[in-house]
Design a protein around this motif. Structure first.
Motif, PDB file in Angstrom:
ATOM      1  N   VAL A  47      30.841  44.902  78.354  1.00  0.00           N
ATOM      2  CA  VAL A  47      31.430  44.771  77.017  1.00  0.00           C
ATOM      3  C   VAL A  47      32.888  44.357  77.119  1.00  0.00           C
ATOM      4  N   ARG A  48      33.624  44.916  78.091  1.00  0.00           N
ATOM      5  CA  ARG A  48      35.030  44.529  78.258  1.00  0.00           C
ATOM      6  C   ARG A  48      35.164  43.092  78.749  1.00  0.00           C
ATOM      7  N   MET A  49      34.190  42.613  79.543  1.00  0.00           N
ATOM      8  CA  MET A  49      34.245  41.238  80.046  1.00  0.00           C
ATOM      9  C   MET A  49      34.081  40.210  78.934  1.00  0.00           C
ATOM     10  N   ALA A  50      33.586  40.624  77.782  1.00  0.00           N
ATOM     11  CA  ALA A  50      33.454  39.698  76.653  1.00  0.00           C
ATOM     12  C   ALA A  50      34.813  39.362  76.056  1.00  0.00           C
ATOM     13  N   HIS A  51      35.836  40.145  76.372  1.00  0.00           N
ATOM     14  CA  HIS A  51      37.208  39.923  75.898  1.00  0.00           C
ATOM     15  C   HIS A  51      37.281  39.801  74.377  1.00  0.00           C
ATOM     16  N   TYR A  52      36.628  40.722  73.694  1.00  0.00           N
ATOM     17  CA  TYR A  52      36.635  40.678  72.223  1.00  0.00           C
ATOM     18  C   TYR A  52      37.909  41.322  71.711  1.00  0.00           C
ATOM     19  N   ASN A  53      38.627  40.606  70.843  1.00  0.00           N
ATOM     20  CA  ASN A  53      39.833  41.117  70.203  1.00  0.00           C
ATOM     21  C   ASN A  53      39.539  41.243  68.712  1.00  0.00           C
ATOM     22  N   GLN A  54      39.441  42.468  68.243  1.00  0.00           N
ATOM     23  CA  GLN A  54      39.023  42.692  66.862  1.00  0.00           C
ATOM     24  C   GLN A  54      40.073  42.236  65.853  1.00  0.00           C
ATOM     25  N   THR A  55      41.346  42.320  66.202  1.00  0.00           N
ATOM     26  CA  THR A  55      42.380  41.937  65.244  1.00  0.00           C
ATOM     27  C   THR A  55      42.432  40.433  65.030  1.00  0.00           C
ATOM     28  N   THR A 112      26.019  42.764  69.723  1.00  0.00           N
ATOM     29  CA  THR A 112      26.738  43.125  68.500  1.00  0.00           C
ATOM     30  C   THR A 112      28.044  42.372  68.388  1.00  0.00           C
ATOM     31  N   LEU A 113      28.769  42.269  69.485  1.00  0.00           N
ATOM     32  CA  LEU A 113      30.055  41.573  69.446  1.00  0.00           C
ATOM     33  C   LEU A 113      29.892  40.113  69.087  1.00  0.00           C
ATOM     34  N   TYR A 114      28.954  39.420  69.724  1.00  0.00           N
ATOM     35  CA  TYR A 114      28.768  37.993  69.433  1.00  0.00           C
ATOM     36  C   TYR A 114      28.164  37.777  68.055  1.00  0.00           C
ATOM     37  N   THR A 115      27.303  38.680  67.605  1.00  0.00           N
ATOM     38  CA  THR A 115      26.712  38.545  66.269  1.00  0.00           C
ATOM     39  C   THR A 115      27.782  38.729  65.192  1.00  0.00           C
ATOM     40  N   ASN A 116      28.630  39.726  65.350  1.00  0.00           N
ATOM     41  CA  ASN A 116      29.690  39.964  64.376  1.00  0.00           C
ATOM     42  C   ASN A 116      30.749  38.871  64.404  1.00  0.00           C
ATOM     43  N   TRP A 117      30.944  38.263  65.555  1.00  0.00           N
ATOM     44  CA  TRP A 117      31.934  37.200  65.663  1.00  0.00           C
ATOM     45  C   TRP A 117      31.493  36.004  64.870  1.00  0.00           C
TER      46      TRP A 117
END
Length: 117
Positions: A47-55, A112-117
């Motif tokens: 999950v951390r390797m996806a480098h998702y930045n919510q802001t 979830t991260l890619y779907t929400n993005w």
């Protein structure tokens, strides 16, 4: 990463000395204990390797994520030389969890991260 790899290698070598031991009338199997902790750690690392930045709503490229997963999996396969670990089963279980909205610990997954993005 090299220091972590060396520490895990030394730990695996010490685990291979005995298949199980007793602590406070409980039988502990070091290999299964290590696999459960590696599964937890690998889930969080993917999950951390996806480098998702919510802001800023930015996320890493899937090809970069795949390259990171392959590199991490290769390092885990070297551990199987020192301790009889089923790394393929470990990685398969973690990646199957990543296809669901939440993992087995209730955390977000890359799906979830890619779907929400």
């Amino acid at each position: 990463m090299d220091k972590l790899h060396l520490t895990l290698t030394e730990l695996c070598s010490s685990f291979s000395g005995s298949s199980d031991f007793t602590v406070f009338n409980h039988i502990v199997t070091p290999a299964e204990f290590l696999i459960s902790h590696l599964e937890t750690r690998l889930t969080k690392i993917i999950v951390r390797m996806a480098h998702y930045n919510q802001t800023t709503q930015e996320i890493g490229r899937p090809s970069d994520l795949l390259a990171g997963i392959r590199a991490y999996t290769a390092s885990l396969h070297t551990l199987s030389r020192y301790l009889s670990l089923d790394v393929t089963r470990l990685v398969k279980n973690v990646l199957l969890q990543q296809t669901q909205p939440l993992d087995s610990y209730g955390g977000q997954t890359i799906t979830t991260l890619y779907t929400n993005w």
